[in-house]
Design an enzyme around this catalytic site. Structure first.
Site, short mmCIF file in Angstrom:
data_model
loop_
_atom_site.label_atom_id
_atom_site.label_comp_id
_atom_site.label_asym_id
_atom_site.label_seq_id
_atom_site.Cartn_x
_atom_site.Cartn_y
_atom_site.Cartn_z
NE ARG A 85 40.17 32.45 23.54
CZ ARG A 85 39.95 31.12 24.85
NH1 ARG A 85 40.62 31.01 24.43
NH2 ARG A 85 39.75 31.16 25.61
CG HIS B 5 46.37 39.10 30.70
ND1 HIS B 5 46.55 37.20 30.39
CD2 HIS B 5 45.64 37.71 31.98
CE1 HIS B 5 45.92 36.46 31.22
NE2 HIS B 5 46.01 36.35 32.02
CE1 TYR C 283 44.42 34.49 28.91
CE2 TYR C 283 42.12 34.28 27.60
CZ TYR C 283 42.83 34.20 28.38
OH TYR C 283 42.00 35.35 29.48
CG HIS D 271 48.46 32.05 32.76
ND1 HIS D 271 46.77 31.07 32.14
CD2 HIS D 271 47.45 32.98 33.10
CE1 HIS D 271 45.82 31.92 32.63
NE2 HIS D 271 45.65 32.55 32.86
CD GLU E 120 46.57 35.30 36.38
OE1 GLU E 120 45.45 34.85 36.94
OE2 GLU E 120 46.95 35.95 34.05
CG ASP F 214 42.62 34.61 39.04
OD1 ASP F 214 41.48 34.01 40.11
OD2 ASP F 214 42.53 34.74 38.40
CG HIS G 97 43.73 30.75 38.90
ND1 HIS G 97 44.73 32.32 37.50
CD2 HIS G 97 42.38 31.15 37.90
CE1 HIS G 97 44.14 32.33 36.55
NE2 HIS G 97 42.32 31.52 37.23
CG HIS H 53 43.79 38.48 37.39
ND1 HIS H 53 44.03 37.74 36.44
CD2 HIS H 53 43.66 39.30 36.93
CE1 HIS H 53 44.30 38.12 36.26
NE2 HIS H 53 44.68 39.91 36.01
CG ASP I 161 41.24 28.89 35.36
OD1 ASP I 161 40.28 30.17 35.67
OD2 ASP I 161 42.37 29.80 34.45
CG HIS J 281 37.72 33.05 35.78
ND1 HIS J 281 38.59 34.20 35.76
CD2 HIS J 281 38.44 32.43 36.52
CE1 HIS J 281 39.37 33.63 35.96
NE2 HIS J 281 39.39 32.73 36.18
CD GLU K 2 40.99 37.70 34.90
OE1 GLU K 2 42.33 38.15 33.66
OE2 GLU K 2 41.50 36.95 34.88
#
Length: 284
Positions: free
Chosen positions: A37, A67, A70, A107, A144, A178, A181, A215, A228, A230, A260
């Site tokens: 982040r 990955h 973000y 993404h 993804e 994913d 997703h 994923h 989104d 999880h 994840e």
């Protein structure tokens, strides 16, 4: 051999991810190479690379992949954000190259109201610039599937196919699917018939041969809500049984799959529980 794993922390040093992965029972794993982040990060040192490669040589965990952070948004309506996203993606690929890792998952981006067509165009431009700046590298950009939140690109299989066609550098691209997703974006796989239809559509539009990893995540929200969120395996709205369709699909036997799932109290215990639930679905 079907390889299952989880996202592992690099806290205390990149090489420590292998200790955590082995304790968790991973056959494969995903990592961040920096704070996910934050834009900026310290460069990877030669000592860190040496420690990573030395530890990897003693571990059976493979493949290991990254990955991306973000914050990246190659489709942003803000020029400065797009520019920083390209810089960040170039950095991610360079870090993967140093650590000898095969791909970086991103993404695709969110167009923020510019429209789907403009979003695809901007993502294409950003990826092409990144590829040009890393042309001596073989590290791939892994696109993804997304849940379709807001104005995100990637919630339709056609988005990924269109990006492949526009970028026209298949040797530098791959795809991550994913489960949370695609469930949230309206692709059903709750029965054998629905699974066959959805994966048949994926193969026809994108191509299973382009699928680098999965994923495996359950969903806190109901089908088709574009959220989104999880959840632990078998504890969400997907349920346990549908994961077995992916795990026992012979076309995916060599595709690494990582979880994840949420971290709540004891990450190792939670990951081990989720991986055990998945392994219990594999047919001999």
């Amino acid at each position: 051999m079907l390889r299952l794993g989880a996202h592992m922390s690099i806290g205390g040093g990149f090489h420590n991810a292998f200790d955590r992965g082995e304790t968790t029972g991973c056959d494969t794993m995903q990592i961040f190479t920096k704070n996910n982040r934050q834009w900026n990060s310290a460069a990877i040192t030669a000592e860190q690379v040496d420690a990573w490669l030395e530890r990897r040589a003693t571990s059976s965990i493979a493949p290991v992949f990254i990955h991306g952070i973000y914050l990246m948004n190659l489709a942003s309506p803000t020029d400065s954000v797009r520019e920083r996203s390209i810089e960040a993606l170039v950095d991610e690929l360079e870090r993967a190259h140093l650590l000898e890792l095969p791909w970086v998952i991103i993404h695709p981006g969110s167009h923020g109201g510019l429209g789907e067509e403009r979003g695809l165009q901007l993502i294409t431009e950003g990826v092409l610039q990144t590829i040009e700046r890393t042309k001596t590298s073989s590290v791939r950009i892994c696109l993804e599937t997304t849940a379709g939140m807001g104005t995100s690109i990637g919630s339709k299989f056609e988005h990924l196919a269109e990006l492949y066609a526009r970028i026209d550098a298949p040797e530098r691209l791959c795809v991550c699917l994913d489960t949370c997703h695609i469930f949230s974006s309206g692709y059903a796989f709750d029965t054998p018939e629905a699974y066959a239809a959805t994966m048949g559509e994926f193969d026809r539009i994108v191509g299973i041969d382009r699928l680098a990893c999965l994923h495996l995540n359950d969903s806190k929200t109901k089908f088709g809500l574009n959220k989104d969120r999880h959840e632990h395996i078998g504890e969400g709205h997907i349920g346990l049984e549908p994961f077995g369709y992916f795990l026992n699909d012979p076309r995916l036997a060599k595709v690494p799959m990582v979880i994840e799932t949420p971290v709540e109290k004891d990450e190792v215990a939670e990951d081990r529980r989720n991986l055990a639930a998945l392994r219990g679905l594999i047919k001999a």
